[in-house]
Design an enzyme around this catalytic site. Structure first.
Site, PDB file in Angstrom:
ATOM      1  N   ASP A 316       0.822  -1.245   0.082  1.00 50.22           N
ATOM      2  CA  ASP A 316      -0.111   0.060  -0.055  1.00 50.22           C
ATOM      3  C   ASP A 316       0.883   1.319  -0.045  1.00 50.22           C
ATOM      4  OD1 ASP A 316      -2.528  -1.244  -0.214  1.00 50.22           O
ATOM      5  OD2 ASP A 316      -2.671  -1.645   1.999  1.00 50.22           O
ATOM      6  N   TYR A 399      -9.955   0.001   2.367  1.00 47.34           N
ATOM      7  CA  TYR A 399      -9.389   0.108   3.647  1.00 47.34           C
ATOM      8  C   TYR A 399      -8.818   1.195   4.139  1.00 47.34           C
ATOM      9  CZ  TYR A 399      -9.173  -4.725   5.629  1.00 47.34           C
ATOM     10  OH  TYR A 399      -9.308  -6.051   6.403  1.00 47.34           O
TER      11      TYR A 399
END
Length: 699
Positions: A316, A399
């Site tokens: 990420d 998320y």
């Protein structure tokens, strides 16, 4: 290298210190210098723009007000029409391109630049225009795909002939029934589009299985959930005299702590030059603890073998850029109390400054009892704890990740990652989830996965010359050294004598790691130290030899210790997107000397998530992290001089010695501010060992 043009002072670019955040003037200047040198064309985009970390010698020798240091920017350039990727270093003070190189994205171990925001929309348009995808949706009874969400996902590394060396995204599909509908509640199982972003085509479309698309409502906003409960009473955090911290630019002072706030597009929040003031000597001394701290990478590998998800192992930070995806934080929602915000600037896809207002939040929190004791016949002594909180949140797809740094009055530092958002769902026949997934709602399954964060601690405990030791508790067998069977002890080994160390946590032995300074001793003759206390979870569960394991080698151990190298900043390498694997596993093979030198600790932590029904449709926050605490760094408890509220406004333990407060407990329950131990609501009662009141607080 280009010729110098328009040299400027840092102050002209809005910079007062070598570690200041990138300014919009610097981002604009870097783009202009590259364009003037002929490196920017109509198809050129800027996937990543980062500040170049100044040499430590420059930072440590910097004098307040000095205006003669270099400011440089690390710029990645992507030509979207050809896929050519270059990396440049631009000095915005010298007005010069210091270096530029073309990256070998078509050669082993490959690698691609981070994704552009515009590529998400581009990938969706490519997929939706493909007749095969349209037919696959129609086969599932979905003709109107106006609001359907095509999720663009990093493809991992699987060297298929039609993908290798190309800029690829894999797209899964989630249906929206109407604008504003939660798409994650309607996964289209078994439909995967493999997209060549440069050519603008779907390379392959996989369409496996006939699992119905779940259509049950999965929305979570007030208009869908219904009226909010009314039972919670207001909780106000008030500091009528203002906060206890002081801020000058990016420099923060709070109680004994001093530090500098940093922020960049990849790592997000960075903390620099962290010191703790020691008042025990003749003169106060600001003693160094950390030179630099950040969480520069995380990986999210999935444990599902289906074609829809076996390839998923998101980085990420390295693939999507945590900092560039940071939220603008809002008072009363993300932060409570008297808040200091820090705005950040990153580069947008075309290399222009993009502001993230309120990217970083800083405030104080009550944290319950710091220390307490009641001696027979004496007034009870209680001091309340407080912490300085510095945080930011990033949203990556489904998320949210919050990164929190806590600084305590006793010299401790805590790092915490908060995971929330929506679990990455797939579809199943109700009651028949896959072997590697849990059914969390009828027909909705969520595969097992991990979130493994990696913190980088460029430690500087009383200076740069540090060593690292490991401590384990040792249970002794009964015998001459343990005649009663009750004895145990501890042992210390020097990790840095093994050259570059790789270690794992062990809860059975209470394993901790100590960063010591052999050249400075405390008043009992031991080296000064801080120790890292892990909260360990499983390491990377992907099997030896797997692509995920090769690419996320940092996640295979809880601790790595390396010699400082300015080029070693991201544990999975600078460009993990579609990369075969590299980073920290290669660095430690250099077998560099570590003892008594400038070392960096890399600590991995985080959850292994087997989803539950309570995680749907939005997951409550999970908390993971570690502590970095003084151990022999100070000669005594540094919080002895905290205010005694019993004599400072009558707020705590102001009862007469030897007498309990007769007021009924119910009359003394009040809503209070802060977090942690509740300081009201308990009528003190005599201790069985003394007649002194055992109160915690009285108003």
């Amino acid at each position: 290298m280009s010729e110098t043009t328009h040299p400027v002072r840092p102050s002209a670019l809005g910079v007062g210190h070598p570690l200041d955040l990138l300014t919009p003037a610097e981002i604009s200047a870097a783009r202009r210098i590259l364009a003037d040198a002929g490196h920017v064309g109509p198809a050129t985009r800027f996937p990543r723009v980062l500040p170049v970390e100044p040499p430590k010698s420059v930072v440590l020798s910097h004098a307040d007000g000095a205006d003669d240091f270099d400011r440089s920017v690390d710029v990645t350039l992507l030509d979207t029409d050809t896929g050519r990727t270059r990396r440049a270093v631009v000095s915005v003070t010298a007005g010069q391109v210091r270096s530029i190189e073309t990256l070998a994205t078509g050669e082993h171990p490959y690698g691609q630049a981070q994704y552009l925001f515009e590529e998400y929309d581009r990938a969706a348009a490519i997929v939706k225009a493909d007749p095969r995808w349209q037919a696959a949706m129609a086969r599932r009874g979905i003709e109107d795909t106006t609001h359907t969400f095509v999720s663009p996902l990093a493809p991992g590394f699987f060297p298929r002939e039609d993908e290798t060396g190309k800029r690829v995204i894999r797209s899964l599909t989630f249906h929206r029934r109407f604008e504003g509908d939660n798409p994650w509640g309607h996964p289209v199982e078994g439909l995967i589009a493999h997209v060549d972003l440069t050519a603008g085509v779907v390379l392959r479309l996989e369409d496996e299985g006939d699992v119905p698309v779940p259509m049950a409502d999965a929305n979570y906003t007030p208009e869908h959930v219904g009226p909010a409960r009314t039972t919670l009473k207001p909780l106000d955090i008030v500091q009528p005299e203002g906060p206890s911290f002081q801020v000058e630019g990016t420099h923060v002072t709070w109680e004994n702590w001093k530090l500098r706030i940093g922020f960049n597009a990849q790592e997000g929040l960075v903390l620099n030059q962290v010191t703790f003031r020691d008042d025990s000597g003749e003169e106060p001394e600001d003693r160094s603890v950390l030179y630099r701290g950040s969480v520069p990478e995380m990986v999210v590998p999935y444990g599902d073998t289906t074609s829809t998800r076996f390839w998923i192992s998101y980085f990420d930070a390295g693939e999507y850029l945590l900092g560039k995806n940071a939220n603008s934080l809002k008072l009363g929602c993300d932060c409570l109390g008297v808040i200091q915000y820090f705005d950040a600037f990153v580069a947008d896809d075309e290399g222009h400054p993009m502001e993230i207002p309120h990217a970083v939040c800083m405030h104080e929190e009550d944290y319950g009892i710091l220390w307490k004791h009641t001696e027979p016949g004496e007034a009870p002594q209680v001091r309340r704890s407080r912490r300085l909180v510095i945080s930011y949140f990033a949203t990556i797809g489904n998320y949210e990740y919050g990164f929190f740094w806590y600084f305590y009055l006793d010299g401790s530092i805590q790092v915490e990652a908060k995971a929330t958002g929506i679990v990455f769902a797939g579809a199943c026949v109700p009651g028949q989830p896959g072997r590697h997934a849990a059914e969390i709602a009828p027909g909705i399954q969520a595969p097992v996965h991990q979130h493994i964060f990696c913190a980088r601690l460029d430690v500087a405990v009383d200076g740069m010359e540090n060593s690292v030791q490991e401590e384990n508790l040792v249970a002794l067998p009964m015998g001459e050294d343990n005649p009663y069977g009750n004895a145990f002890t501890w042992s210390r080994t020097d990790v840095t004598r093994e050259s570059e160390g790789v270690r794992d946590a062990n809860t059975e032995t209470g394993r901790k790691w100590f960063v010591t300074n052999p050249s400075r001793r405390n008043h009992v003759g031991e080296p000064t130290a801080y120790h890292l206390i892990p909260m360990p979870g499983p390491r990377l569960l992907a099997a030896e030899g797997s692509s995920a394991r090769k690419r996320a080698e940092f996640a295979t151990h809880h601790l790595w210790v390396t010699a400082f190298d300015a080029a070693e900043r991201f544990p999975a390498g600078d460009f993990p997107n579609q990369h075969a694997g590299g980073g920290i596993g290669e660095w430690v093979k250099q077998d560099r000397e570590l003892a008594g030198t400038d070392v960096v600790l890399w600590h991995t932590f985080g959850p292994t998530h087997v989803p539950r029904t309570e995680d749907w449709p939005v997951m409550p926050v999970d908390y993971y992290g570690f502590w970095f605490k003084p151990y022999g760094f100070l000669d005594r408890n540094p919080a002895l001089d905290l205010p005694d509220w019993s004599t400072a406004g009558g707020r705590c333990c102001g009862t007469e010695v030897g007498r309990a407060d007769p007021a009924p407990a119910v009359e003394r329950v009040h809503a209070i501010t802060g977090t942690g131990d509740h300081p009201h609501g308990h009528a003190p009662s005599p201790s069985p060992r003394s007649a002194a009141p055992a109160c915690d607080c009285k108003e």
